[in-house]
Design a protein around this motif. Structure first.
Motif, PDB file in Angstrom:
ATOM      1  N   TRP A  42       0.771  -1.222   0.108  1.00  9.84           N
ATOM      2  CA  TRP A  42      -0.054  -0.026   0.009  1.00  9.84           C
ATOM      3  C   TRP A  42       0.958   1.321  -0.102  1.00  9.84           C
ATOM      4  O   TRP A  42       0.217   2.407  -0.575  1.00  9.84           O
ATOM      5  CB  TRP A  42      -1.080  -0.063   1.209  1.00  9.84           C
ATOM      6  CG  TRP A  42      -1.984  -1.162   0.912  1.00  9.84           C
ATOM      7  CD1 TRP A  42      -3.013  -1.226   0.191  1.00  9.84           C
ATOM      8  CD2 TRP A  42      -2.118  -2.391   1.491  1.00  9.84           C
ATOM      9  NE1 TRP A  42      -3.638  -2.403   0.227  1.00  9.84           N
ATOM     10  CE2 TRP A  42      -3.018  -3.065   1.002  1.00  9.84           C
ATOM     11  CE3 TRP A  42      -1.001  -3.203   2.414  1.00  9.84           C
ATOM     12  CZ2 TRP A  42      -3.186  -4.494   1.476  1.00  9.84           C
ATOM     13  CZ3 TRP A  42      -1.444  -4.352   2.879  1.00  9.84           C
ATOM     14  CH2 TRP A  42      -2.365  -4.983   2.382  1.00  9.84           C
TER      15      TRP A  42
ATOM     16  N   GLU B  15     -12.560  -7.264  -4.375  1.00 12.62           N
ATOM     17  CA  GLU B  15     -12.375  -8.169  -5.446  1.00 12.62           C
ATOM     18  C   GLU B  15     -13.797  -8.859  -5.955  1.00 12.62           C
ATOM     19  O   GLU B  15     -14.116  -8.905  -7.264  1.00 12.62           O
ATOM     20  CB  GLU B  15     -11.591  -9.027  -5.231  1.00 12.62           C
ATOM     21  CG  GLU B  15     -10.970  -9.940  -6.432  1.00 12.62           C
ATOM     22  CD  GLU B  15      -9.833 -10.952  -6.218  1.00 12.62           C
ATOM     23  OE1 GLU B  15      -9.444 -11.455  -7.420  1.00 12.62           O
ATOM     24  OE2 GLU B  15      -9.769 -11.312  -5.163  1.00 12.62           O
TER      25      GLU B  15
ATOM     26  N   ASP C 172      -9.321  -6.054   0.711  1.00 16.88           N
ATOM     27  CA  ASP C 172      -8.835  -6.405  -0.687  1.00 16.88           C
ATOM     28  C   ASP C 172      -9.773  -7.297  -1.118  1.00 16.88           C
ATOM     29  O   ASP C 172     -10.181  -7.504  -2.443  1.00 16.88           O
ATOM     30  CB  ASP C 172      -7.402  -6.741  -0.784  1.00 16.88           C
ATOM     31  CG  ASP C 172      -6.919  -7.030  -2.168  1.00 16.88           C
ATOM     32  OD1 ASP C 172      -7.072  -6.299  -3.089  1.00 16.88           O
ATOM     33  OD2 ASP C 172      -6.147  -8.204  -2.299  1.00 16.88           O
ATOM     34  N   HIS C 173      -9.897  -8.499  -0.475  1.00 18.82           N
ATOM     35  CA  HIS C 173     -10.614  -9.625  -1.189  1.00 18.82           C
ATOM     36  C   HIS C 173     -12.221  -9.193  -1.165  1.00 18.82           C
ATOM     37  O   HIS C 173     -12.756  -9.793  -2.183  1.00 18.82           O
ATOM     38  CB  HIS C 173     -10.486 -10.836   0.023  1.00 18.82           C
ATOM     39  CG  HIS C 173      -9.267 -11.543  -0.099  1.00 18.82           C
ATOM     40  ND1 HIS C 173      -8.724 -12.067  -1.007  1.00 18.82           N
ATOM     41  CD2 HIS C 173      -8.360 -11.736   1.112  1.00 18.82           C
ATOM     42  CE1 HIS C 173      -7.407 -12.469  -0.736  1.00 18.82           C
ATOM     43  NE2 HIS C 173      -7.127 -12.225   0.702  1.00 18.82           N
TER      44      HIS C 173
ATOM     45  N   ARG D 100      -7.212  -2.143  -6.782  1.00 20.64           N
ATOM     46  CA  ARG D 100      -7.826  -2.394  -5.331  1.00 20.64           C
ATOM     47  C   ARG D 100      -6.696  -1.832  -4.325  1.00 20.64           C
ATOM     48  O   ARG D 100      -7.144  -1.192  -3.266  1.00 20.64           O
ATOM     49  CB  ARG D 100      -7.885  -3.878  -5.140  1.00 20.64           C
ATOM     50  CG  ARG D 100      -9.360  -4.249  -5.839  1.00 20.64           C
ATOM     51  CD  ARG D 100      -9.624  -5.934  -5.447  1.00 20.64           C
ATOM     52  NE  ARG D 100      -8.546  -6.676  -5.208  1.00 20.64           N
ATOM     53  CZ  ARG D 100      -8.110  -7.499  -6.096  1.00 20.64           C
ATOM     54  NH1 ARG D 100      -8.843  -7.457  -7.432  1.00 20.64           N
ATOM     55  NH2 ARG D 100      -7.182  -8.286  -6.197  1.00 20.64           N
ATOM     56  N   ARG D 101      -5.448  -1.946  -4.644  1.00 21.07           N
ATOM     57  CA  ARG D 101      -4.179  -1.472  -3.920  1.00 21.07           C
ATOM     58  C   ARG D 101      -4.454  -0.068  -3.653  1.00 21.07           C
ATOM     59  O   ARG D 101      -4.213   0.712  -2.670  1.00 21.07           O
ATOM     60  CB  ARG D 101      -3.018  -1.982  -4.467  1.00 21.07           C
ATOM     61  CG  ARG D 101      -1.716  -1.350  -3.568  1.00 21.07           C
ATOM     62  CD  ARG D 101      -0.481  -1.091  -4.263  1.00 21.07           C
ATOM     63  NE  ARG D 101      -0.804  -0.118  -5.327  1.00 21.07           N
ATOM     64  CZ  ARG D 101       0.177   0.265  -6.202  1.00 21.07           C
ATOM     65  NH1 ARG D 101       1.424  -0.759  -6.504  1.00 21.07           N
ATOM     66  NH2 ARG D 101       0.054   1.055  -7.398  1.00 21.07           N
TER      67      ARG D 101
ATOM     68  N   ALA E 176      -6.025  -5.807  -9.324  1.00 24.64           N
ATOM     69  CA  ALA E 176      -5.489  -5.644  -8.238  1.00 24.64           C
ATOM     70  C   ALA E 176      -4.687  -4.435  -7.874  1.00 24.64           C
ATOM     71  O   ALA E 176      -4.652  -3.923  -6.730  1.00 24.64           O
ATOM     72  CB  ALA E 176      -4.192  -6.821  -8.214  1.00 24.64           C
TER      73      ALA E 176
ATOM     74  N   TRP F  61     -12.350  -5.171   9.855  1.00 27.31           N
ATOM     75  CA  TRP F  61     -11.708  -4.768   8.589  1.00 27.31           C
ATOM     76  C   TRP F  61     -10.273  -4.559   8.883  1.00 27.31           C
ATOM     77  O   TRP F  61      -9.673  -3.486   9.590  1.00 27.31           O
ATOM     78  CB  TRP F  61     -12.508  -3.530   8.021  1.00 27.31           C
ATOM     79  CG  TRP F  61     -13.836  -4.070   7.542  1.00 27.31           C
ATOM     80  CD1 TRP F  61     -15.104  -3.433   8.291  1.00 27.31           C
ATOM     81  CD2 TRP F  61     -14.062  -4.793   6.636  1.00 27.31           C
ATOM     82  NE1 TRP F  61     -16.068  -4.047   7.494  1.00 27.31           N
ATOM     83  CE2 TRP F  61     -15.816  -4.883   6.353  1.00 27.31           C
ATOM     84  CE3 TRP F  61     -13.507  -5.623   5.406  1.00 27.31           C
ATOM     85  CZ2 TRP F  61     -16.380  -5.696   5.438  1.00 27.31           C
ATOM     86  CZ3 TRP F  61     -14.234  -6.292   4.682  1.00 27.31           C
ATOM     87  CH2 TRP F  61     -15.510  -6.243   4.568  1.00 27.31           C
ATOM     88  N   ASP F  62      -9.395  -5.062   7.903  1.00 27.40           N
ATOM     89  CA  ASP F  62      -8.197  -4.619   7.548  1.00 27.40           C
ATOM     90  C   ASP F  62      -7.925  -4.577   6.142  1.00 27.40           C
ATOM     91  O   ASP F  62      -8.720  -5.027   5.175  1.00 27.40           O
ATOM     92  CB  ASP F  62      -7.053  -5.541   8.315  1.00 27.40           C
ATOM     93  CG  ASP F  62      -7.442  -6.985   7.926  1.00 27.40           C
ATOM     94  OD1 ASP F  62      -7.763  -7.303   6.497  1.00 27.40           O
ATOM     95  OD2 ASP F  62      -6.797  -7.887   8.646  1.00 27.40           O
ATOM     96  N   ALA F  63      -6.964  -4.353   5.484  1.00 27.97           N
ATOM     97  CA  ALA F  63      -6.465  -4.025   4.353  1.00 27.97           C
ATOM     98  C   ALA F  63      -6.764  -5.577   3.456  1.00 27.97           C
ATOM     99  O   ALA F  63      -7.201  -5.256   2.549  1.00 27.97           O
ATOM    100  CB  ALA F  63      -5.163  -3.481   4.140  1.00 27.97           C
ATOM    101  N   GLU F  64      -6.109  -6.459   3.935  1.00 25.22           N
ATOM    102  CA  GLU F  64      -6.282  -7.691   3.378  1.00 25.22           C
ATOM    103  C   GLU F  64      -7.569  -8.080   3.064  1.00 25.22           C
ATOM    104  O   GLU F  64      -7.919  -8.675   2.172  1.00 25.22           O
ATOM    105  CB  GLU F  64      -5.444  -8.833   4.021  1.00 25.22           C
ATOM    106  CG  GLU F  64      -3.960  -8.562   4.015  1.00 25.22           C
ATOM    107  CD  GLU F  64      -3.636  -7.401   5.088  1.00 25.22           C
ATOM    108  OE1 GLU F  64      -4.241  -7.042   6.124  1.00 25.22           O
ATOM    109  OE2 GLU F  64      -2.350  -7.147   4.998  1.00 25.22           O
ATOM    110  N   ARG F  65      -8.417  -8.239   4.401  1.00 24.46           N
ATOM    111  CA  ARG F  65     -10.032  -8.395   3.955  1.00 24.46           C
ATOM    112  C   ARG F  65     -10.736  -7.459   3.033  1.00 24.46           C
ATOM    113  O   ARG F  65     -11.407  -8.154   2.353  1.00 24.46           O
ATOM    114  CB  ARG F  65     -10.715  -8.470   5.523  1.00 24.46           C
ATOM    115  CG  ARG F  65     -10.303  -9.681   6.174  1.00 24.46           C
ATOM    116  CD  ARG F  65     -11.167  -9.834   7.228  1.00 24.46           C
ATOM    117  NE  ARG F  65     -10.917 -10.972   8.013  1.00 24.46           N
ATOM    118  CZ  ARG F  65     -10.140 -11.048   9.140  1.00 24.46           C
ATOM    119  NH1 ARG F  65      -9.664 -10.052   9.630  1.00 24.46           N
ATOM    120  NH2 ARG F  65      -9.923 -12.230   9.815  1.00 24.46           N
TER     121      ARG F  65
END
Length: 161
Positions: free
Chosen positions: A51, A121, A117-118, A143-144, A140, A111-115
């Motif tokens: 990020w 998507e 992101d999914h 999303r980033r 991707a 919520w965190d960045a990884e969740r």
């Protein structure tokens, strides 16, 4: 009035309403000033990879797809979707004053960045039974960039090193 102009006018009017939710702010509690460009750049640089290499301008453009349903400002209204200020670290389904689907109310995660992101998507696949009608962001890099933009614009504070 032509349909596209009418639709744009309705979206603008909807953004001005309270979306049925309370901001939680009183007249005595002014919102903090928006971060300066220098503060945004410093926050971006403090984010973990990937990020910290995001393009905030692209993130802002990608987020334009989301503005019809979500606000970002502190104390901003819930609309079709909840206000996203303070989303990072917040329990899924936990924004006070917003009527979430049972799937989100019972999700059991923050919520965190990884969740996110999914979720971005493909929201329907990430959490079956949620009511978000957005088809998702397949790219991707987009999303980033939008996740970094959200971190910079929604009051995110990186953990102390």
């Amino acid at each position: 009035m032509k349909r596209p102009a009418l639709a744009a006018a309705l979206l603008l009017l909807a953004a001005c309403g309270d979306g049925g939710g309370s901001s939680g702010k009183t007249a005595a509690e002014p919102a903090r000033p928006a971060p300066t460009d220098a503060e945004k750049a410093a926050l971006l640089a403090a984010l973990p990879a990937p990020w910290n290499a995001a393009d905030l301008d692209n993130g802002r453009r990608v987020f334009a797809r989301c503005r019809a349903c979500h606000t970002l400002t502190e104390g901003g209204p819930n609309m079709t979707g909840p206000n996203l200020h303070g989303v990072f670290g917040r329990q899924a389904g936990g924004k006070e004053g917003y009527n979430y689907s049972p799937a989100l109310r019972e999700a059991g995660f923050a919520w965190d960045a990884e969740r996110l992101d999914h979720w971005l998507e493909n929201p329907r696949e990430f959490l079956k039974g949620n009511k978000m009608s957005f088809a998702g962001i397949r790219d991707a890099q987009d999303r980033r960039d939008v996740i970094a933009f959200l971190k910079v614009e929604t009051g995110y504070v990186p953990p102390a090193a």
